[in-house]
Design a protein around this motif. Structure first.
Motif, PDB file in Angstrom:
ATOM      1  N   THR A   1       0.752  -1.186  -0.249  1.00 15.17           N
ATOM      2  CA  THR A   1      -0.122   0.003  -0.078  1.00 15.17           C
ATOM      3  C   THR A   1       0.978   1.173  -0.050  1.00 15.17           C
ATOM      4  O   THR A   1       0.422   2.438  -0.335  1.00 15.17           O
ATOM      5  CB  THR A   1      -0.921   0.001   1.157  1.00 15.17           C
ATOM      6  OG1 THR A   1      -0.318  -0.280   2.404  1.00 15.17           O
ATOM      7  CG2 THR A   1      -1.883  -1.093   1.259  1.00 15.17           C
ATOM      8  N   ASN A   2       2.061   1.272   0.440  1.00 12.94           N
ATOM      9  CA  ASN A   2       3.007   2.444   0.622  1.00 12.94           C
ATOM     10  C   ASN A   2       4.296   2.355  -0.526  1.00 12.94           C
ATOM     11  O   ASN A   2       4.818   3.464  -0.484  1.00 12.94           O
ATOM     12  CB  ASN A   2       3.344   2.697   1.958  1.00 12.94           C
ATOM     13  CG  ASN A   2       2.075   2.957   2.944  1.00 12.94           C
ATOM     14  OD1 ASN A   2       1.402   3.877   2.563  1.00 12.94           O
ATOM     15  ND2 ASN A   2       2.018   2.102   4.047  1.00 12.94           N
ATOM     16  N   ASP A   3       4.484   1.246  -1.148  1.00 16.93           N
ATOM     17  CA  ASP A   3       5.467   1.416  -2.123  1.00 16.93           C
ATOM     18  C   ASP A   3       6.785   1.882  -1.554  1.00 16.93           C
ATOM     19  O   ASP A   3       7.413   2.476  -2.304  1.00 16.93           O
ATOM     20  CB  ASP A   3       5.146   1.847  -3.340  1.00 16.93           C
ATOM     21  CG  ASP A   3       6.164   1.563  -4.519  1.00 16.93           C
ATOM     22  OD1 ASP A   3       6.609   0.333  -4.509  1.00 16.93           O
ATOM     23  OD2 ASP A   3       6.035   2.421  -5.495  1.00 16.93           O
TER      24      ASP A   3
ATOM     25  N   HIS B   1       9.856   1.607  -3.929  1.00 14.62           N
ATOM     26  CA  HIS B   1       9.712   2.430  -5.011  1.00 14.62           C
ATOM     27  C   HIS B   1       9.796   1.248  -6.431  1.00 14.62           C
ATOM     28  O   HIS B   1      10.398   1.295  -7.243  1.00 14.62           O
ATOM     29  CB  HIS B   1      10.713   3.340  -5.406  1.00 14.62           C
ATOM     30  CG  HIS B   1      10.899   4.151  -4.171  1.00 14.62           C
ATOM     31  ND1 HIS B   1       9.866   5.220  -3.973  1.00 14.62           N
ATOM     32  CD2 HIS B   1      11.988   4.318  -3.209  1.00 14.62           C
ATOM     33  CE1 HIS B   1      10.270   5.863  -2.838  1.00 14.62           C
ATOM     34  NE2 HIS B   1      11.530   5.405  -2.525  1.00 14.62           N
ATOM     35  N   THR B   2       8.623   0.199  -6.374  1.00 15.30           N
ATOM     36  CA  THR B   2       8.449  -0.730  -7.235  1.00 15.30           C
ATOM     37  C   THR B   2       7.654  -0.444  -8.446  1.00 15.30           C
ATOM     38  O   THR B   2       7.776  -0.967  -9.571  1.00 15.30           O
ATOM     39  CB  THR B   2       8.233  -2.149  -6.763  1.00 15.30           C
ATOM     40  OG1 THR B   2       6.790  -1.958  -5.925  1.00 15.30           O
ATOM     41  CG2 THR B   2       9.325  -2.567  -5.760  1.00 15.30           C
ATOM     42  N   LEU B   3       6.972   0.924  -8.161  1.00 12.55           N
ATOM     43  CA  LEU B   3       5.717   1.048  -9.022  1.00 12.55           C
ATOM     44  C   LEU B   3       6.520   2.022 -10.207  1.00 12.55           C
ATOM     45  O   LEU B   3       7.229   2.818  -9.928  1.00 12.55           O
ATOM     46  CB  LEU B   3       4.639   1.748  -8.557  1.00 12.55           C
ATOM     47  CG  LEU B   3       3.848   1.006  -7.478  1.00 12.55           C
ATOM     48  CD1 LEU B   3       2.640   1.635  -6.895  1.00 12.55           C
ATOM     49  CD2 LEU B   3       3.129  -0.199  -8.184  1.00 12.55           C
ATOM     50  N   LYS B   4       5.826   1.783 -11.190  1.00 14.22           N
ATOM     51  CA  LYS B   4       6.330   2.922 -12.380  1.00 14.22           C
ATOM     52  C   LYS B   4       5.837   4.307 -11.922  1.00 14.22           C
ATOM     53  O   LYS B   4       4.852   4.650 -11.363  1.00 14.22           O
ATOM     54  CB  LYS B   4       5.696   2.526 -13.927  1.00 14.22           C
ATOM     55  CG  LYS B   4       6.246   1.179 -14.294  1.00 14.22           C
ATOM     56  CD  LYS B   4       5.645   1.026 -15.494  1.00 14.22           C
ATOM     57  CE  LYS B   4       6.045  -0.516 -15.975  1.00 14.22           C
ATOM     58  NZ  LYS B   4       5.452  -1.058 -17.518  1.00 14.22           N
ATOM     59  N   LYS B   5       6.618   5.310 -12.631  1.00 12.49           N
ATOM     60  CA  LYS B   5       6.230   6.590 -12.329  1.00 12.49           C
ATOM     61  C   LYS B   5       4.733   6.999 -12.625  1.00 12.49           C
ATOM     62  O   LYS B   5       4.435   6.939 -13.967  1.00 12.49           O
ATOM     63  CB  LYS B   5       7.243   7.688 -13.007  1.00 12.49           C
ATOM     64  CG  LYS B   5       7.074   9.038 -12.597  1.00 12.49           C
ATOM     65  CD  LYS B   5       8.173   9.940 -13.259  1.00 12.49           C
ATOM     66  CE  LYS B   5       8.341  11.282 -12.856  1.00 12.49           C
ATOM     67  NZ  LYS B   5       9.119  12.078 -13.264  1.00 12.49           N
TER      68      LYS B   5
END
Length: 403
Positions: free
Chosen positions: A259-261, A264-268
């Motif tokens: 829920t908070n990443d 930083h694994t999510l794409k911009k």
């Protein structure tokens, strides 16, 4: 999408979660002590556990209009957020394995002790991980003394189990000696009472019911329950309990990452998973693992349980309503824990791991645990419960506020 944002709202979520998560194990234990196979119970539980997540997602997750940064549940299902989804599903896998393990451990070492040990391990390991993942938003000077209270509680809980085991062994030995020498002071008639008893599953009637805590009560319970424990080492139960504790320690940090990443694994430009979307994926993986393992255990049972089949499970309606209720309680309890954790920090939300307070209450009043035990056992039990009360108060006091 509705979000819990105030500290007060988060505390209410935690307290409700504490009650739900402390009650569902008691319901599952009730069915095992009535003789229902744990595989059948867990399959029923898995269905409503997933149903609770679906209800939460389509209600709280769809309230109001979503935004680019806070999309609603259905909008997030089509987004490229798979790294966070995998973290959520990993949390569901370890929770499912942990819950399944405790279902067998309850029979060996009792509801109260299993919940004490596994919950304390969850707090000691999981809360520490969540503290650092949440960028230290909780007050360390309050949080970690609370963790210390949990650690003390697990030590006292182990002593309670050891003392109660010795008490039960003495009762059984006295009963055997009495039967051997023809002593009527400890005869079955002395340890039973003619009472009007309304059984939760089998209806009502006038029966000779064994008094809780007596040797006859323990023998009757062994004959009735689905998992036979007489003559088996409690080391098996404690080993399963510690394994479950490790599993429970990891599910909340995994959900936190979902829920908070923090890594930083999510794409911009891709928004973080909402607590409701993450909980949905979390519960789906929990459901899949539970179904696969329990269908396997139907045909290849563990701990000398009798074999069953999918056909036999579908026909087994005895106690099904209670099993379905347990799934709903656990599902809503987990959902409320995560809603509170997202607002006040997942480390503080681990206050719900004081669920042995509730489980022990049910164990004493519903199952007769610790009845007719020694004074030493009662003193230790009181000390254990006191430490949990202090621990939950301290952890809630450490709650922060996520920006």
């Amino acid at each position: 999408m509705y979000m819990v944002e105030s500290k007060g709202g988060a505390i209410v979520c935690m307290l409700l979660s504490l009650f739900f998560l402390g009650t569902w194990p008691a319901v599952m234990t009730l069915l095992e002590r009535r003789g229902r196979l744990p595989q059948h119970t867990y399959l029923d539980y898995s269905i409503t556990n997933l149903l609770a997540a679906i209800i939460i997602a389509f209600t709280f997750g769809e309230i109001g209009k979503g935004t680019i940064h806070k999309p609603n549940f259905l909008s997030q299902l089509s987004q490229d957020n798979w790294p966070s989804v995998l973290f959520a599903m990993a949390g569901g896998v370890v929770l499912s394995i942990g819950n399944l393990s405790t279902q067998y451990a309850w029979a060996f070492v009792g509801l109260s002790v299993v919940e004490v040990i596994s919950s304390s391990m969850t707090v000691v390991i999981g809360t520490t991980l969540n503290y650092f993942l949440d960028d230290k938003i909780n007050k360390a000077e309050i949080l970690f003394p609370g963790v210390g209270c949990f650690l003390i509680a697990v030590c006292i809980g182990s002593a309670v189990h050891s003392s109660n085991t010795a008490d039960n062994k003495a009762k059984l030995n006295d009963h055997k000696d009495a039967a051997k020498y023809g002593d009527t002071n400890l005869s079955p008639l002395k340890e039973t009472s003619g009472v009007y008893s309304k059984d939760l599953e089998d209806g009502s009637g006038f029966t000779n019911k064994a008094k809780a805590g007596t040797a006859v009560f323990l023998i009757e319970l062994e004959n009735r329950r689905s998992i036979k424990v007489f003559g088996k080492s409690t080391f098996i139960g404690l080993s399963i309990t510690f394994f479950a504790g490790v599993c429970f320690s990891l599910f909340s940090p995994a959900f936190n990452l979902a829920t908070n990443d923090q890594w930083h694994t999510l794409k911009k430009g891709v928004p973080n998973l909402s607590v409701y979307t993450a909980f949905f994926y979390f519960s789906v993986s929990c459901f899949v693992v539970g179904i696969i393992l329990n269908i396997t255990f139907l045909y290849y049972p563990v701990l000398n349980l009798p074999k069953s089949s999918l056909k036999a499970y579908l026909r087994d309606w005895d106690g099904r309503g209670w099993a379905l209720l347990a799934g709903l309680l656990c599902g809503f309890g987990n959902g409320l824990q995560f809603m509170g954790g997202q607002a006040a920090g997942y480390a503080a939300a681990d206050a719900v791991q004081a669920l042995p307070l509730v489980s022990t209450f049910w164990g004493i009043f519903l199952f007769g645990e610790y009845r007719k035990s020694s004074r030493r056992t009662y003193i230790l039990l009181g000390g254990m419960l006191l430490m949990f009360i202090v621990a939950v108060a301290v952890l809630i006091a450490s709650a922060g506020h996520r920006k």
